[in-house]
Design a protein around this motif. Sequence first.
Motif, PDB file in Angstrom:
ATOM      1  N   ALA A  74      -0.661  65.337  49.421  1.00  0.00           N
ATOM      2  CA  ALA A  74      -1.854  65.475  50.267  1.00  0.00           C
ATOM      3  C   ALA A  74      -2.254  64.130  50.871  1.00  0.00           C
ATOM      4  N   SER A  75      -2.104  63.046  50.105  1.00  0.00           N
ATOM      5  CA  SER A  75      -2.423  61.717  50.618  1.00  0.00           C
ATOM      6  C   SER A  75      -1.514  61.343  51.786  1.00  0.00           C
ATOM      7  N   LEU A  76      -0.236  61.667  51.653  1.00  0.00           N
ATOM      8  CA  LEU A  76       0.721  61.373  52.715  1.00  0.00           C
ATOM      9  C   LEU A  76       0.358  62.137  53.986  1.00  0.00           C
ATOM     10  N   LEU A  77       0.041  63.412  53.866  1.00  0.00           N
ATOM     11  CA  LEU A  77      -0.318  64.223  55.028  1.00  0.00           C
ATOM     12  C   LEU A  77      -1.622  63.736  55.656  1.00  0.00           C
ATOM     13  N   GLY A  78      -2.569  63.312  54.825  1.00  0.00           N
ATOM     14  CA  GLY A  78      -3.828  62.814  55.362  1.00  0.00           C
ATOM     15  C   GLY A  78      -3.655  61.559  56.192  1.00  0.00           C
ATOM     16  N   GLY A  79      -2.714  60.716  55.805  1.00  0.00           N
ATOM     17  CA  GLY A  79      -2.476  59.508  56.582  1.00  0.00           C
ATOM     18  C   GLY A  79      -1.954  59.782  57.983  1.00  0.00           C
ATOM     19  N   GLN A  86      -7.585  68.278  60.184  1.00  0.00           N
ATOM     20  CA  GLN A  86      -6.418  67.919  59.376  1.00  0.00           C
ATOM     21  C   GLN A  86      -6.782  66.940  58.265  1.00  0.00           C
ATOM     22  N   LEU A  87      -7.648  65.978  58.563  1.00  0.00           N
ATOM     23  CA  LEU A  87      -8.028  65.015  57.535  1.00  0.00           C
ATOM     24  C   LEU A  87      -8.870  65.682  56.449  1.00  0.00           C
ATOM     25  N   ARG A  91      -7.959  65.931  52.496  1.00  0.00           N
ATOM     26  CA  ARG A  91      -8.872  65.501  51.440  1.00  0.00           C
ATOM     27  C   ARG A  91      -9.110  66.635  50.450  1.00  0.00           C
ATOM     28  N   ALA A  92      -9.192  67.867  50.960  1.00  0.00           N
ATOM     29  CA  ALA A  92      -9.329  69.012  50.057  1.00  0.00           C
ATOM     30  C   ALA A  92      -8.088  69.144  49.173  1.00  0.00           C
ATOM     31  N   GLY A  93      -6.898  68.913  49.752  1.00  0.00           N
ATOM     32  CA  GLY A  93      -5.672  68.955  48.964  1.00  0.00           C
ATOM     33  C   GLY A  93      -5.657  67.887  47.878  1.00  0.00           C
ATOM     34  N   TRP A 152      -4.295  53.801  56.188  1.00  0.00           N
ATOM     35  CA  TRP A 152      -3.749  53.278  54.943  1.00  0.00           C
ATOM     36  C   TRP A 152      -4.662  53.541  53.749  1.00  0.00           C
ATOM     37  N   VAL A 153      -5.905  53.952  53.980  1.00  0.00           N
ATOM     38  CA  VAL A 153      -6.732  54.344  52.834  1.00  0.00           C
ATOM     39  C   VAL A 153      -6.229  55.663  52.254  1.00  0.00           C
TER      40      VAL A 153
END
Length: 447
Positions: A74-79, A86-87, A91-93, A152-153
Amino acid sequence: MAVVQFMVSLDLSVVNVGLPQIAAGLGFSEVGLTWVIHAYALTFGGLLLLGGKAADRYGRKRVLLLGLGLFGLASLLGGFAQDPGQLVAARAGQGIGAAALAPAALALLVATFPEGKARVKAFGVWSAMNAAGGALGVLVGGVLTEYASWRWVMFVNVPMAAIALAIAWRGVAAGPPTARGGRPDLLGAVLATAGMTLLVFGVVRTDQYAWTSPVTLTTLAIAVALLAAFIHVERTTSREPLLRLGLFANRSVAGANAYNLLIGAAMASAFYFISLYLQQVLGTGPALTGIMFLPLALGVVVGSVLAIKFGYRVAPRTLLIIGGLLTAAGFAWFGMISADGAFVTDVLGPSLVASIGFGLCLGPVVSTATAGVAPHETGTASGLLNSSRQIGASLGLAVLGTAAQNRTGQAVTPQALNDGYALGLTLGAALLAAAVLIALTVLRRTR
């Protein structure tokens, strides 16, 4: 387990400093921006009970590894997110992954150190890493936002999750499940999460619809109905209940979770308000804002170390009272911020007082919330404690953020923003005073 908790805690705060840049980059509205926080906190808090139950039933190591994998993905997709939706979904993931790994990690800690001085020290180390992750997350977020990109966060969690996965794979024993019941109560999890989401949604939209408007009243009524249905399902389900309501007959469990909810509400709001105060009112850049949070990080670590030192001789209830009072005093001091203030006069002093008090609370509240709980329910009790903090964080940010927005009004001048942030921090002090009152009246005196 300390590494895992550091990662989860860091993700709660790492996005705070980057919020202005996230809003500009993806086109968030001012109110919509809070959902970058809410999406994580609500799914995390709403599904923690299910995560704790799954850890007890399917094995703690297995659930821990699954949660770490989902969190990293989920972090990778959020970036790579290209729009607000999408963000928020990413974050939900992250919240879903954290809801699986956090209670499993804490249950493993409880099982490994059941009592004695080793338990005090273990919870002290765990709480120090928990606190350091939350506070250092702001520093990491500030540096990454200013010198790399806000993306990058999100990306920073990917290598951390991979490292934690490798450590857990090799360093955690795969013990047998501690509970063998029926199928977990998925309906209860859905009702709890949907009810809390609607409750927060109704509160944050009061900037558009008044508290007495049909829209707000209808939203809040549906939220209450869903939460009432959750309680009914837990009392009557033929499946393994998500939360055995009899746990609350244990005064330690009930008192510690109520205390934890209020602490979570105040601290999450403080990170949000102080970060925005430094950037929007004092004009500090993201990286320098992160550095200015270092005293807060160090203070929490100091408080956690003191909790270990005094934990051998002082009852957890006493530490909760002292820590709560110190944190409340720090928040009351924060409430005196001014538009023409400075870091040294308006932020540094209250940061040290509040953070040391907060550090004193972390270990004792975990130890209290799991005291007297049967081994097969430690995962559930751990999930409940994490859940109360995350739900408190989301509700606190919704209520205090709305109050601050109402005080600020339509103006965006430094003075107007300062007045709103000061009100939010003062209300946080009131929440902490209520937490101390709960510790005094609900928790029993123990040696």
